[in-house]
Design a protein around this motif. Structure first.
Motif, PDB file in Angstrom:
ATOM      1  N   THR A   8       0.987  -1.064   0.260  1.00 37.30           N
ATOM      2  CA  THR A   8       0.061   0.175  -0.135  1.00 37.30           C
ATOM      3  C   THR A   8       1.320   1.418  -0.123  1.00 37.30           C
ATOM      4  N   PHE A   9       0.468   2.708  -0.434  1.00 39.28           N
ATOM      5  CA  PHE A   9       1.294   3.472  -0.176  1.00 39.28           C
ATOM      6  C   PHE A   9       1.852   3.852   0.795  1.00 39.28           C
ATOM      7  N   ILE A  10       1.479   3.410   1.688  1.00 47.33           N
ATOM      8  CA  ILE A  10       2.291   3.903   3.501  1.00 47.33           C
ATOM      9  C   ILE A  10       3.364   3.183   3.748  1.00 47.33           C
ATOM     10  N   GLU A  11       2.711   1.853   2.712  1.00 43.48           N
ATOM     11  CA  GLU A  11       3.660   0.474   3.365  1.00 43.48           C
ATOM     12  C   GLU A  11       4.975   0.805   2.794  1.00 43.48           C
ATOM     13  N   ARG A  12       4.930   1.377   1.638  1.00 49.09           N
ATOM     14  CA  ARG A  12       5.720   2.090   0.647  1.00 49.09           C
ATOM     15  C   ARG A  12       6.454   3.247   1.775  1.00 49.09           C
ATOM     16  N   GLY A  13       5.814   4.194   1.703  1.00 50.08           N
ATOM     17  CA  GLY A  13       6.498   5.003   2.452  1.00 50.08           C
ATOM     18  C   GLY A  13       7.585   4.836   3.462  1.00 50.08           C
ATOM     19  N   LEU A 128       9.861  19.220  -2.430  1.00 49.60           N
ATOM     20  CA  LEU A 128      10.634  20.308  -1.643  1.00 49.60           C
ATOM     21  C   LEU A 128      10.763  19.436  -0.038  1.00 49.60           C
ATOM     22  N   PHE A 129       8.872  19.395   0.847  1.00 49.32           N
ATOM     23  CA  PHE A 129       8.863  18.674   1.924  1.00 49.32           C
ATOM     24  C   PHE A 129       9.076  17.357   2.123  1.00 49.32           C
ATOM     25  N   GLY A 130       8.751  16.478   1.704  1.00 49.26           N
ATOM     26  CA  GLY A 130       8.297  15.267   1.891  1.00 49.26           C
ATOM     27  C   GLY A 130       6.911  15.101   1.289  1.00 49.26           C
ATOM     28  N   SER A 131       6.472  13.798   1.302  1.00 48.39           N
ATOM     29  CA  SER A 131       5.394  13.276   1.711  1.00 48.39           C
ATOM     30  C   SER A 131       5.568  11.523   1.787  1.00 48.39           C
ATOM     31  N   ILE A 132       4.287  11.115   2.948  1.00 53.46           N
ATOM     32  CA  ILE A 132       4.440   9.478   2.583  1.00 53.46           C
ATOM     33  C   ILE A 132       3.806   8.885   2.263  1.00 53.46           C
ATOM     34  N   VAL A 133       2.247  10.053   1.084  1.00 53.64           N
ATOM     35  CA  VAL A 133       1.574   9.221   0.646  1.00 53.64           C
ATOM     36  C   VAL A 133       2.274   9.221  -0.330  1.00 53.64           C
ATOM     37  N   SER A 134       3.303  10.275  -0.672  1.00 49.58           N
ATOM     38  CA  SER A 134       3.435  10.665  -2.501  1.00 49.58           C
ATOM     39  C   SER A 134       4.441   8.997  -3.329  1.00 49.58           C
ATOM     40  N   VAL A 135       5.021   8.564  -3.025  1.00 49.42           N
ATOM     41  CA  VAL A 135       6.416   7.634  -2.516  1.00 49.42           C
ATOM     42  C   VAL A 135       5.708   6.388  -3.773  1.00 49.42           C
ATOM     43  N   THR A 136       5.634   6.172  -5.213  1.00 51.32           N
ATOM     44  CA  THR A 136       5.375   5.053  -5.910  1.00 51.32           C
ATOM     45  C   THR A 136       5.532   4.293  -5.882  1.00 51.32           C
ATOM     46  N   VAL A 137       5.717   3.202  -6.567  1.00 48.71           N
ATOM     47  CA  VAL A 137       6.686   1.723  -6.772  1.00 48.71           C
ATOM     48  C   VAL A 137       8.153   1.791  -7.371  1.00 48.71           C
ATOM     49  N   SER A 138       7.913   3.439  -8.606  1.00 49.86           N
ATOM     50  CA  SER A 138       9.377   3.865  -9.094  1.00 49.86           C
ATOM     51  C   SER A 138      10.276   4.124  -8.018  1.00 49.86           C
ATOM     52  N   ASP A 139       9.171   4.887  -7.609  1.00 53.25           N
ATOM     53  CA  ASP A 139      10.129   5.968  -6.230  1.00 53.25           C
ATOM     54  C   ASP A 139      10.829   4.592  -5.838  1.00 53.25           C
ATOM     55  N   LEU A 140       9.854   3.869  -4.988  1.00 51.59           N
ATOM     56  CA  LEU A 140      10.942   2.530  -4.186  1.00 51.59           C
ATOM     57  C   LEU A 140      11.653   2.087  -4.695  1.00 51.59           C
ATOM     58  N   GLN A 141      11.868   1.497  -5.742  1.00 54.76           N
ATOM     59  CA  GLN A 141      12.576   1.138  -6.370  1.00 54.76           C
ATOM     60  C   GLN A 141      13.917   1.672  -6.389  1.00 54.76           C
ATOM     61  N   PHE A 142      14.120   2.919  -7.307  1.00 52.88           N
ATOM     62  CA  PHE A 142      14.828   4.254  -6.965  1.00 52.88           C
ATOM     63  C   PHE A 142      15.830   4.142  -5.729  1.00 52.88           C
ATOM     64  N   ILE A 143      14.768   4.033  -4.483  1.00 52.50           N
ATOM     65  CA  ILE A 143      15.965   4.235  -3.535  1.00 52.50           C
ATOM     66  C   ILE A 143      16.215   3.003  -3.067  1.00 52.50           C
ATOM     67  N   MET A 144      15.377   1.737  -3.792  1.00 52.03           N
ATOM     68  CA  MET A 144      16.368   0.532  -3.315  1.00 52.03           C
ATOM     69  C   MET A 144      17.602   0.132  -3.593  1.00 52.03           C
ATOM     70  N   MET A 145      17.428   0.619  -5.529  1.00 54.96           N
ATOM     71  CA  MET A 145      18.625   0.287  -6.506  1.00 54.96           C
ATOM     72  C   MET A 145      19.799   1.242  -5.361  1.00 54.96           C
ATOM     73  N   THR A 146      19.401   2.505  -5.043  1.00 59.49           N
ATOM     74  CA  THR A 146      20.127   3.219  -4.784  1.00 59.49           C
ATOM     75  C   THR A 146      21.029   3.150  -3.022  1.00 59.49           C
ATOM     76  N   ALA A 147      20.311   2.301  -2.667  1.00 56.31           N
ATOM     77  CA  ALA A 147      20.409   2.081  -0.941  1.00 56.31           C
ATOM     78  C   ALA A 147      21.943   0.861  -1.566  1.00 56.31           C
ATOM     79  N   LEU A 148      22.257   0.343  -2.129  1.00 56.72           N
ATOM     80  CA  LEU A 148      22.474  -1.418  -2.676  1.00 56.72           C
ATOM     81  C   LEU A 148      23.760  -0.869  -3.881  1.00 56.72           C
ATOM     82  N   LEU A 149      23.446   0.333  -3.663  1.00 53.36           N
ATOM     83  CA  LEU A 149      24.930   1.431  -4.521  1.00 53.36           C
ATOM     84  C   LEU A 149      25.519   1.587  -3.586  1.00 53.36           C
ATOM     85  N   VAL A 150      24.918   2.686  -2.430  1.00 52.85           N
ATOM     86  CA  VAL A 150      25.876   3.040  -1.679  1.00 52.85           C
ATOM     87  C   VAL A 150      26.392   1.886  -0.431  1.00 52.85           C
ATOM     88  N   ILE A 151      25.718   1.100  -0.736  1.00 53.88           N
ATOM     89  CA  ILE A 151      26.728  -0.075   0.736  1.00 53.88           C
ATOM     90  C   ILE A 151      27.736  -0.633   0.013  1.00 53.88           C
TER      91      ILE A 151
END
Length: 275
Positions: A8-13, A128-151
């Motif tokens: 859900t959008f909350i779980e993605r956030g 600008l200020f962030g939103s828990i409800v605005s995290v899309t599946v594409s955004d979450l994929q980007f965050i996960m891939m970026t986190a793996l690259l950082v680690i």
């Protein structure tokens, strides 16, 4: 991919927040040790310029609509980090000049691209200020891939980062390529800023990188403790910030930052009471 689509959008956030809460303090600890924490502010603003450029390009035609503006944010953030490092070398005795130069340029570029894009208020508010409800599946994929690259990058260059952070002259003598390591570190800053902006917001992401580590240093007695405590404080701030943000319809980034500051005040008060 299917698992992400089921969230859900909350779980993605929440998932995005947990990931960011681990990664941001790690890079923040290196920034603090190198005494260049303020760089995160200038890079976050240049990231906004990249995102606004991406949004504008997306309005040009259907070919560009599918491109996530966050990728433009990463590109601009990396360029901004590299230019900042170069300016710090040019103004060797006035290194703080690099920050306002980059920040002012970024704000000017952002204003131009935002005015050209002519998109809605809500889209820019979440950036600008962030939103828990605005995290899309594409955004979450980007965050996960970026986190793996950082680690991965931290694992590969950990010794070099530590050496340069604590004693750059010794690192040079040891044969470490300062330019290469600084380039990789600039990439780390760009990635962390970019991955954090959907939850915290571009204008507040610097606080998430710095404040948990500033709280951690009050208790830590080693670099590993600095990182460990920083992650704990970051997770507490993000979890409580997400909760209050959702419950009371408050800007997610603002709430997370306020909870981070509250934790810092509690730790400072605790230390003062203990003498």
């Amino acid at each position: 991919m299917e698992l992400l689509n089921q969230l859900t959008f909350i779980e993605r956030g929440v998932v995005a927040g947990v990931i960011i809460g681990v990664i941001a303090p790690i890079v923040g600890a290196f920034l603090l040790v190198r005494r260049v924490s303020i760089i995160s502010e200038s890079i976050s603003h240049i990231t906004l310029a990249g995102i606004s450029a991406g949004v504008f390009i997306g309005t040009i035609g259907p070919v560009f609509e599918s491109i996530n503006p966050m990728y433009f944010g990463v590109l601009f953030a990396l360029l901004g980090a590299l230019v900042t490092e170069q300016l710090r070398n040019v103004y060797r005795h006035f290194q703080e000049l690099a920050i306002p130069i980059i920040l002012s340029t970024a704000v000017g570029m952002s204003a131009i691209f935002i005015s050209l894009a002519r998109t809605g208020y809500n889209e820019w508010y979440s950036y600008l200020f962030g939103s828990i409800v605005s995290v899309t599946v594409s955004d979450l994929q980007f965050i996960m891939m970026t986190a793996l690259l950082v680690i991965l990058l931290i694992g590969l260059f950990y010794k070099e980062f530590i050496s340069i952070s604590f004693d750059q002259e010794f690192a040079k003598v040891s044969g470490i390529s300062i330019k290469i390591v600084n380039f990789v570190f600039a990439l780390l800053i760009a990635l962390v800023i970019s991955m954090s902006m959907k939850i915290v917001g571009i204008l507040l992401v610097g606080a998430l990188v710095v404040i948990p580590v500033a709280t951690s240093i009050q208790l830590a007695r080693s670099f590993k403790q600095l990182v460990g405590y920083g992650i704990v404080f970051s997770q507490v701030a993000i979890a409580s910030g997400l909760y209050f943000s959702y419950q009371y319809a408050i800007a997610t980034g603002g709430m997370i930052v306020l909870m981070s500051v509250l934790l810092l005040m509690v730790i400072l008060a605790f230390k003062k009471v203990r003498g």
